[in-house]
Structure formats: C-alpha cells, structure tokens
Design a protein around this motif. Structure first.
Motif, PDB file in Angstrom:
ATOM      1  N   ALA A  42      19.859 -19.789  23.545  1.00  0.00           N
ATOM      2  CA  ALA A  42      18.514 -19.555  22.968  1.00  0.00           C
ATOM      3  C   ALA A  42      18.536 -20.275  21.542  1.00  0.00           C
ATOM      4  O   ALA A  42      17.326 -19.622  20.906  1.00  0.00           O
ATOM      5  CB  ALA A  42      19.587 -17.851  22.549  1.00  0.00           C
TER       6      ALA A  42
ATOM      7  N   LEU B   2      23.344 -17.470  27.207  1.00  0.00           N
ATOM      8  CA  LEU B   2      22.502 -18.460  26.127  1.00  0.00           C
ATOM      9  C   LEU B   2      23.410 -18.828  25.114  1.00  0.00           C
ATOM     10  O   LEU B   2      22.787 -19.863  23.726  1.00  0.00           O
ATOM     11  CB  LEU B   2      21.932 -16.646  25.526  1.00  0.00           C
ATOM     12  CG  LEU B   2      21.259 -15.889  25.793  1.00  0.00           C
ATOM     13  CD1 LEU B   2      20.487 -14.618  25.741  1.00  0.00           C
ATOM     14  CD2 LEU B   2      19.584 -17.008  25.845  1.00  0.00           C
TER      15      LEU B   2
ATOM     16  N   THR C  78      15.370 -17.381  21.072  1.00  0.00           N
ATOM     17  CA  THR C  78      14.870 -16.167  22.226  1.00  0.00           C
ATOM     18  C   THR C  78      14.817 -14.815  21.329  1.00  0.00           C
ATOM     19  O   THR C  78      15.826 -14.858  20.753  1.00  0.00           O
ATOM     20  CB  THR C  78      16.264 -16.492  23.524  1.00  0.00           C
ATOM     21  OG1 THR C  78      15.948 -17.557  24.342  1.00  0.00           O
ATOM     22  CG2 THR C  78      16.123 -15.266  24.550  1.00  0.00           C
TER      23      THR C  78
END
Length: 531
Positions: A19, A499, A268
């Motif tokens: 992320a 992530l 993200t």
C-alpha cells in the motif's frame, strides 16, 4: 540488456509491492447481501466471462467458506468482514438491540451524537458501536491518512461497519427518496458531485420500468404503488428488490471513483461496495425462486460491466478484487417440506406467550418477563426481575426456552465468562458474545425453523445461513479453486498482509497463503537482508 535490467527492476519492485507505493492502486471489496455460497456453483454455467467467473475461473476461489458464529444477519456479517473478527471481537451482535442506558431499541449504527447529511432532519449513523478497527482503518493509519477509504450500500450499517472508524465517507440510500446520504460523523455537507447525482435523474430513471430475465420474460417492475395502509411505498421498497438497485449502486461507485480520484495517489485506496438487492428480494421469494435466479444472472452481467470500468480506469494489474457475503439464507419451509425436509415456521407471538407461561411456572407468578422473544435472541425486561440476579434470570428464561422447543440456550452471563460446551455449536455461540443489549439469552433453534412470515429469512448458526463465497482476483493471487476450509474473517487478514499493514486489532482470521503467488526472486547478485 537494458530491457532485461528494466524487467528485473520491475520484478524486484513487485516483490515489495504494498500500500505504501500504491501497489495496487485500488482495492475493491464486493459484499453481496444474503448471497449463499452455493449460488456461484449452482448458476456457474449461466455466467459470462467477466463477472463472477473472474473470481471462480481466473481468481482464487474458496468454495468451503463458512461463518463460525451464531447470529447471521447484516450488521454482524459486515462488521466481521471488515474487522477479521467475530462478535466477541467487534461487538456487533445484531442489526438492533435494546439499550438499557436510554431504555429503547437502537440499531447497530444509530448515533444520537450525529445527524443525517443529504436530506432534512433525522438522527445520523456512525461506527461508534464497533469495538475494534477494520483493515481499512489499519490502511489509513499505516499511511497517515493518505490512503482513502469509502463504503457504499443501500443500508447504513452495510456501508459503515466494514469500512470502520476512520473512513473518509460511507454513503447509503435515503429510503424514501432514493437520494444518497451520509452523516455528519464524516462530513458537514455532501460533496458537490454527490449533490449533483442527487439533483439529477439518476434515481428516478429506475422507476416505471420492467425488469426481465435473460430470455426477455418480465420478472417484475418498479411502478410506484401503495403499501397495505394505502400510503405510497418508499423508493427503497419499489426499486430495492430489483436489479436496478445494483445499477444504482454501481453507477454511484463509478462516480465516486472518478470524482474522488481514487487510485491516483502514492498509496493504495479502498472501496467497499455492499449490494443490498439480493437480500431484499431473497427475503420475499427465497433462495430457490426463478426470480432470484434471474436476478443473480443479471448481477453477473452488472459486475462484468463494473469490472470493465475498473480495467479502463486503472488496468486490472493495478486493482485487487475481493468477493464475499454477510450471510446466506434458509430455504422457504413450505417448499422444502415437499421433499420431506423437517422444515417449519414458528409463530413468534405464540412462542413468546408460551415462553412467558413457562417462566411463570418457575417464578410462581405471571408477568411480562420479556421485552422480545425473536430468534435467536430473547431480550429480558429487568424491571420484571427485581428480586432476581441477571445470571439467574437468564438461566430461568433459557431453560423455559428449551421446554418451549429450542434445542439449547446460551446466557449472556455465561458467554461473558466463556462458559460454553466444548462443542462446535458452543464455539459458535461463544464467538457471538457482546456486552451490548442489556439482559439476554440466545437460543439454538431446530434446523430449518424460521419465524412465520411470507418468504424466508436468515439468523441461525446452520450451514444454509453461514455458507458464503470468498474469492479474490488480482496480481498476488494464484488462480484456482481452493476447497480447504476458510472463513470470512480471513479476508481482512489476507488483504492486510498483502498491503503490508498490521491486521485489525482483534482479528482472528488467517492469511490464505495457499492462494498467494510466491514473490519474484530478487535480481541476480542482489540480496534482501533482514536486520
């Protein structure tokens, strides 16, 4: 050589994608309300290539996914998906419960401290009852708020609970008008683009229309009509049980992605979309109805169109998708009785009356000992138990419920102390404990028993209510059908791991490593050291 070096550089970067460097640009979680796990296989041959088959044929599809707790309804299901924990971790035990502090029933997301934004008046909603965080919250904290998180649903609880405390916004539908609304927990006024959607004919364009199955047969319509009292039905009731409701939500999702510029930043972003139509229709017609069948096939087409939009916006290499549901549904008793199934309908009013009679046999005096006695929760009225301790009162009610037809009971007092039988069913009810709701008892009904009503419902710990889809699509997922056991709590933990964030604080799910591709090897001569 330059091309090879570039390729090796890209592979090296992908091995540490997270992320924090916007790999992927956007995560989209699709939650389909009341979507039983067997539907994906039952109707597989009728699906096109770009909808559900994106998950089942080209993604990581877990066919044996079951909830492991006892109250299979919308609020707890959505909270479970977001937090990676069951009610014992997140606290949401039902869609609504009695609040002894204010002496009235409240919903899982109603919040006296907030107000509705988008229409005039009304108490707002928030995630304040959620006792832990979500994977969206962890994403927001890990990126110091740079990642953006949004939730969309026709229902407030379904938009709010899976996204968590720190979401940028949750949007849901005003049932009367069809306008998109939120609460001042998130913002003081709607963004101009949402106002523009509400002032356009977006909602109205789905009125006065027939909806048809794949063969062109009319399955229903959205013509305005009156309810049983002769009053005009709300937009939610007219459109909500038709596939046009999914169009309405997915169109709004497209507008949100475009206007909020999701997937265009250095970290993200996350969007959770809960599609409510299947639940509204499913209650009325049941899981085996030709009307529901047609609706699911249409949803496949609608999802394919939405995924094409994502591909055009970002390229599917830059998007991860996850699919699940908040609960399943029981078959309509009178339909499966023809197959000699021991299905039955329970008259809630009669059950309550008999239960009160049985309680009076123990206490020695008649009284109104209960606030409500639905399945699976029986709510006690403490004022009628002035000379009895909570634990004793709950035990009396539980024993009376078994004499009235329940298979077993679990008191709030026992669940709070972890006193349950060492059985799979005991474990399910242990996972359903919550400090909310005043005095209560949960009962285990007989299989295939539902409250007497038109259509059917969901609430039980049994497989037909607990079996839901779980599937992923995206670069890190190894395509295949995975028949080992999984649970919806695994969704949040798996996405958090990929992530690069912490998993939610109370999460108990596992990372679904069997469905993850191994990261690429680093370029020759380069070592990745952990100090």
């Amino acid at each position: 050589m330059k091309r090879l070096a570039l390729l090796l550089l890209v592979l090296s970067q992908l091995s540490f994608a997270s992320a924090y460097d916007a790999h992927p640009k956007l995560v989209v979680v699709i939650v389909i309300d009341q979507f039983r796990g067997d539907y994906l296989q039952r109707y597989h041959n009728e699906f096109g290539e770009g909808g559900f088959r994106l998950f089942t044929d080209h993604g990581a599809y877990f066919s044996d996914c079951y909830y492991d707790y006892a109250t299979l309804v919308t609020g707890p299901g959505h909270a479970t998906i977001g937090t990676g924990s069951y009610t014992i971790g997140h606290g949401i035990m039902a869609n609504e419960w009695f609040d002894p502090q204010i002496n009235e029933r409240v919903t899982s997301v109603s919040d006296e401290a907030t107000h509705i934004v988008g229409v005039e008046g009304g108490q707002g909603s928030s995630p304040h009852n959620l006792l832990t965080d979500t994977f969206g919250d962890e994403l927001r904290m890990a990126t110091q708020g740079r990642s953006r998180v949004f939730g969309i649903s026709m229902k407030d609880r379904a938009a709010i609970l899976p996204t968590g405390h720190s979401a940028n916004a949750a949007y849901w539908l005003d049932g009367k008008s069809g306008a998109w609304i939120t609460s001042d927990y998130y913002m003081k006024a709607l963004p101009p683009w949402v106002e523009a959607v509400n002032h356009s004919d977006e909602a109205k364009k789905f009125l006065n229309r027939d909806w048809k199955d794949a063969a062109g047969k009319v399955m229903g319509n959205t013509n305005p009509r009156n309810d049983e009292d002769g009053q005009p039905e709300d937009y939610f009731e007219i459109v909500g049980s038709t596939p046009f409701a999914n169009d309405l939500e997915l169109d709004f999702a497209r507008s949100l992605i475009t206007n909020e510029k999701l997937g265009t930043r250095a970290t993200t972003d996350l969007l959770v979309i809960s599609l409510s139509e299947n639940d509204i229709l499913g209650h009325a017609v049941g899981p085996d109805s030709p009307i529901l069948h047609a609706s699911i096939v249409e949803l496949d087409r609608q999802l394919a169109g939405f995924f094409q939009f994502l591909d055009k916006q970002f390229g599917m290499n830059n998007v991860w998708l996850a699919l699940s549901a908040d609960h399943g549904v029981a078959p309509v008793p009178r339909e499966v009785q023809t197959l000699h199934m021991p299905a039955s309908e329970m008259d809630t009013k009669q059950f309550t009356e008999k239960l009160n009679e049985e309680i009076a046999k123990t206490t020695g005096k008649p009284g109104k000992y209960l606030r409500s006695a639905g399945l699976p929760m029986i709510s006690l009225d403490p004022a009628s138990w002035s000379d009895t301790k909570e634990a004793d009162a709950e035990q009396i009610v539980g024993e009376a419920a078994v004499r009235t037809g329940a298979l077993a009971y679990f008191t709030k007092s026992d669940l709070a102390k972890g006193r349950v039988p060492e059985t799979p069913m005991g474990h399910k009810f242990a996972n359903t404990y919550s400090p909310y709701g005043g005095w209560w008892v949960m009962v285990q009904p007989r299989p295939f028993t539902i409250p007497k009503e038109d259509g059917t419902t969901h609430f039980s710990p049994y497989s037909y209510d607990a079996h839901v889809p779980l599937a992923f699509y995206g670069v890190p997922f190894a395509p295949g059908v995975y028949r080992g056991h999984s649970e919806p709590i695994d969704l949040a933990v798996t996405l958090s791991s990929l992530l690069g964030t912490n998993k939610p604080a109370a999460a108990t799910g596992r990372v679904l490593t069997e469905a993850l591709k191994p990261p690429p090897n680093p370029p020759a001569g380069e070592k990745h050291l952990v100090k």
